[in-house]
Design a protein around this motif. Structure first.
Motif, PDB file in Angstrom:
ATOM      1  N   GLY A 196      -0.299  10.542  -9.737  1.00  0.00           N
ATOM      2  CA  GLY A 196      -1.001  11.774  -9.379  1.00  0.00           C
ATOM      3  C   GLY A 196      -1.718  11.604  -8.068  1.00  0.00           C
ATOM      4  N   PRO A 197      -2.588  12.566  -7.750  1.00  0.00           N
ATOM      5  CA  PRO A 197      -3.329  12.463  -6.487  1.00  0.00           C
ATOM      6  C   PRO A 197      -4.244  11.245  -6.472  1.00  0.00           C
ATOM      7  CG  PRO A 197      -3.940  14.463  -7.715  1.00  0.00           C
ATOM      8  CD  PRO A 197      -2.906  13.742  -8.510  1.00  0.00           C
ATOM      9  N   VAL A 198      -4.427  10.690  -5.309  1.00  0.00           N
ATOM     10  CA  VAL A 198      -5.290   9.518  -5.129  1.00  0.00           C
ATOM     11  C   VAL A 198      -6.499   9.977  -4.323  1.00  0.00           C
ATOM     12  CG1 VAL A 198      -5.439   7.221  -4.129  1.00  0.00           C
ATOM     13  CG2 VAL A 198      -3.320   7.976  -5.190  1.00  0.00           C
ATOM     14  N   ARG A 199      -7.689   9.719  -4.844  1.00  0.00           N
ATOM     15  CA  ARG A 199      -8.913  10.185  -4.190  1.00  0.00           C
ATOM     16  C   ARG A 199      -9.478   9.180  -3.192  1.00  0.00           C
ATOM     17  NH1 ARG A 199      -9.263  11.846  -9.582  1.00  0.00           N
ATOM     18  NH2 ARG A 199     -10.231   9.860 -10.044  1.00  0.00           N
ATOM     19  N   SER A 200      -9.112   7.909  -3.328  1.00  0.00           N
ATOM     20  CA  SER A 200      -9.606   6.898  -2.387  1.00  0.00           C
ATOM     21  C   SER A 200      -8.563   5.795  -2.262  1.00  0.00           C
ATOM     22  CB  SER A 200     -10.939   6.317  -2.862  1.00  0.00           C
ATOM     23  OG  SER A 200     -10.736   5.456  -3.957  1.00  0.00           O
ATOM     24  N   PRO A 201      -8.566   5.088  -1.133  1.00  0.00           N
ATOM     25  CA  PRO A 201      -7.606   4.006  -0.953  1.00  0.00           C
ATOM     26  C   PRO A 201      -7.715   2.917  -2.016  1.00  0.00           C
ATOM     27  CG  PRO A 201      -8.619   4.562   1.132  1.00  0.00           C
ATOM     28  CD  PRO A 201      -9.357   5.320   0.072  1.00  0.00           C
ATOM     29  N   VAL A 202      -8.923   2.657  -2.512  1.00  0.00           N
ATOM     30  CA  VAL A 202      -9.096   1.594  -3.499  1.00  0.00           C
ATOM     31  C   VAL A 202      -8.364   1.932  -4.799  1.00  0.00           C
ATOM     32  CG1 VAL A 202     -10.803   0.335  -4.869  1.00  0.00           C
ATOM     33  CG2 VAL A 202     -11.234   0.804  -2.475  1.00  0.00           C
ATOM     34  N   GLU A 203      -8.210   3.221  -5.120  1.00  0.00           N
ATOM     35  CA  GLU A 203      -7.452   3.607  -6.317  1.00  0.00           C
ATOM     36  C   GLU A 203      -6.023   3.074  -6.262  1.00  0.00           C
ATOM     37  OE1 GLU A 203      -7.515   7.660  -7.563  1.00  0.00           O
ATOM     38  OE2 GLU A 203      -9.646   7.852  -7.128  1.00  0.00           O
ATOM     39  N   LEU A 204      -5.488   2.940  -5.055  1.00  0.00           N
ATOM     40  CA  LEU A 204      -4.120   2.427  -4.917  1.00  0.00           C
ATOM     41  C   LEU A 204      -4.029   0.978  -5.372  1.00  0.00           C
ATOM     42  CD1 LEU A 204      -3.193   4.003  -1.491  1.00  0.00           C
ATOM     43  CD2 LEU A 204      -2.380   4.698  -3.745  1.00  0.00           C
ATOM     44  N   SER A 205      -5.132   0.247  -5.312  1.00  0.00           N
ATOM     45  CA  SER A 205      -5.105  -1.143  -5.749  1.00  0.00           C
ATOM     46  C   SER A 205      -4.940  -1.260  -7.262  1.00  0.00           C
ATOM     47  CB  SER A 205      -6.372  -1.884  -5.291  1.00  0.00           C
ATOM     48  OG  SER A 205      -7.505  -1.394  -5.981  1.00  0.00           O
ATOM     49  N   LEU A 206      -5.105  -0.174  -7.985  1.00  0.00           N
ATOM     50  CA  LEU A 206      -4.919  -0.178  -9.440  1.00  0.00           C
ATOM     51  C   LEU A 206      -3.460   0.023  -9.841  1.00  0.00           C
ATOM     52  CD1 LEU A 206      -8.006   2.009 -10.396  1.00  0.00           C
ATOM     53  CD2 LEU A 206      -7.828  -0.493 -10.384  1.00  0.00           C
ATOM     54  N   GLU A 207      -2.643   0.440  -8.902  1.00  0.00           N
ATOM     55  CA  GLU A 207      -1.215   0.642  -9.191  1.00  0.00           C
ATOM     56  C   GLU A 207      -0.529  -0.716  -9.333  1.00  0.00           C
ATOM     57  OE1 GLU A 207       0.384   3.541  -9.713  1.00  0.00           O
ATOM     58  OE2 GLU A 207      -1.514   4.594  -9.466  1.00  0.00           O
ATOM     59  N   PRO A 208       0.423  -0.837 -10.275  1.00  0.00           N
ATOM     60  CA  PRO A 208       1.114  -2.126 -10.479  1.00  0.00           C
ATOM     61  C   PRO A 208       1.854  -2.619  -9.230  1.00  0.00           C
ATOM     62  CG  PRO A 208       1.695  -0.564 -12.215  1.00  0.00           C
ATOM     63  CD  PRO A 208       0.858   0.172 -11.214  1.00  0.00           C
ATOM     64  N   GLU A 209       2.277  -1.700  -8.375  1.00  0.00           N
ATOM     65  CA  GLU A 209       3.033  -2.096  -7.178  1.00  0.00           C
ATOM     66  C   GLU A 209       2.149  -2.800  -6.146  1.00  0.00           C
ATOM     67  OE1 GLU A 209       5.088   0.795  -9.445  1.00  0.00           O
ATOM     68  OE2 GLU A 209       3.103   0.972  -8.549  1.00  0.00           O
ATOM     69  N   LEU A 216       0.832  -1.187   0.000  1.00  0.00           N
ATOM     70  CA  LEU A 216       0.000   0.000   0.000  1.00  0.00           C
ATOM     71  C   LEU A 216       0.878   1.253   0.000  1.00  0.00           C
ATOM     72  CD1 LEU A 216      -2.929   0.935   0.098  1.00  0.00           C
ATOM     73  CD2 LEU A 216      -2.810   0.795   2.583  1.00  0.00           C
ATOM     74  N   ALA A 217       1.936   1.243   0.802  1.00  0.00           N
ATOM     75  CA  ALA A 217       2.869   2.369   0.826  1.00  0.00           C
ATOM     76  C   ALA A 217       3.594   2.505  -0.508  1.00  0.00           C
ATOM     77  CB  ALA A 217       3.874   2.200   1.962  1.00  0.00           C
ATOM     78  N   ASP A 218       4.020   1.397  -1.091  1.00  0.00           N
ATOM     79  CA  ASP A 218       4.676   1.439  -2.404  1.00  0.00           C
ATOM     80  C   ASP A 218       3.748   2.032  -3.452  1.00  0.00           C
ATOM     81  OD1 ASP A 218       7.006   0.339  -1.457  1.00  0.00           O
ATOM     82  OD2 ASP A 218       6.562  -1.697  -2.172  1.00  0.00           O
ATOM     83  N   ALA A 219       2.494   1.601  -3.452  1.00  0.00           N
ATOM     84  CA  ALA A 219       1.530   2.113  -4.424  1.00  0.00           C
ATOM     85  C   ALA A 219       1.313   3.610  -4.241  1.00  0.00           C
ATOM     86  CB  ALA A 219       0.211   1.356  -4.302  1.00  0.00           C
ATOM     87  N   MET A 220       1.270   4.062  -2.992  1.00  0.00           N
ATOM     88  CA  MET A 220       1.082   5.478  -2.721  1.00  0.00           C
ATOM     89  C   MET A 220       2.272   6.287  -3.220  1.00  0.00           C
ATOM     90  SD  MET A 220      -0.068   7.328   0.865  1.00  0.00           S
ATOM     91  CE  MET A 220       0.361   5.862   1.714  1.00  0.00           C
ATOM     92  N   LEU A 221       3.467   5.768  -3.004  1.00  0.00           N
ATOM     93  CA  LEU A 221       4.675   6.481  -3.436  1.00  0.00           C
ATOM     94  C   LEU A 221       4.847   6.483  -4.947  1.00  0.00           C
ATOM     95  CD1 LEU A 221       7.138   5.220  -0.714  1.00  0.00           C
ATOM     96  CD2 LEU A 221       6.219   7.531  -0.946  1.00  0.00           C
TER      97      LEU A 221
END
Length: 68
Positions: free
Chosen positions: A13-26, A4-9
């Motif tokens: 761009g800006p992330v509007r919800s935590p679930v958006e981070l699940s779309l990141e390849p990391e 989750l931290a890797d995806a955030m880093l």
């Protein structure tokens, strides 16, 4: 929590919800695990602060040390 931290880093761009981070390849887990990690994961602020300070670069000769 690490993914989750890797995806955030790594987000472009800006992330509007935590679930958006699940779309990141990391983030290699399912989107439901985002909320599980947030609900059950714990980060000690003081331990994280000490770790980051220990990893920070030392000031160059003649420069004042970082004050935090």
């Amino acid at each position: 929590m690490f993914e989750l931290a890797d995806a955030m880093l790594c987000a472009q761009g800006p992330v509007r919800s935590p679930v958006e981070l699940s779309l990141e390849p990391e983030f290699r887990r399912r989107h439901g695990s985002v909320y599980g990690a947030l609900a059950h994961g714990r980060i000690s602020g003081s331990r994280l602060r000490h770790l980051l300070i220990s990893l920070s670069a030392q000031p160059r000769a003649g420069e004042p040390p970082w004050v935090g």
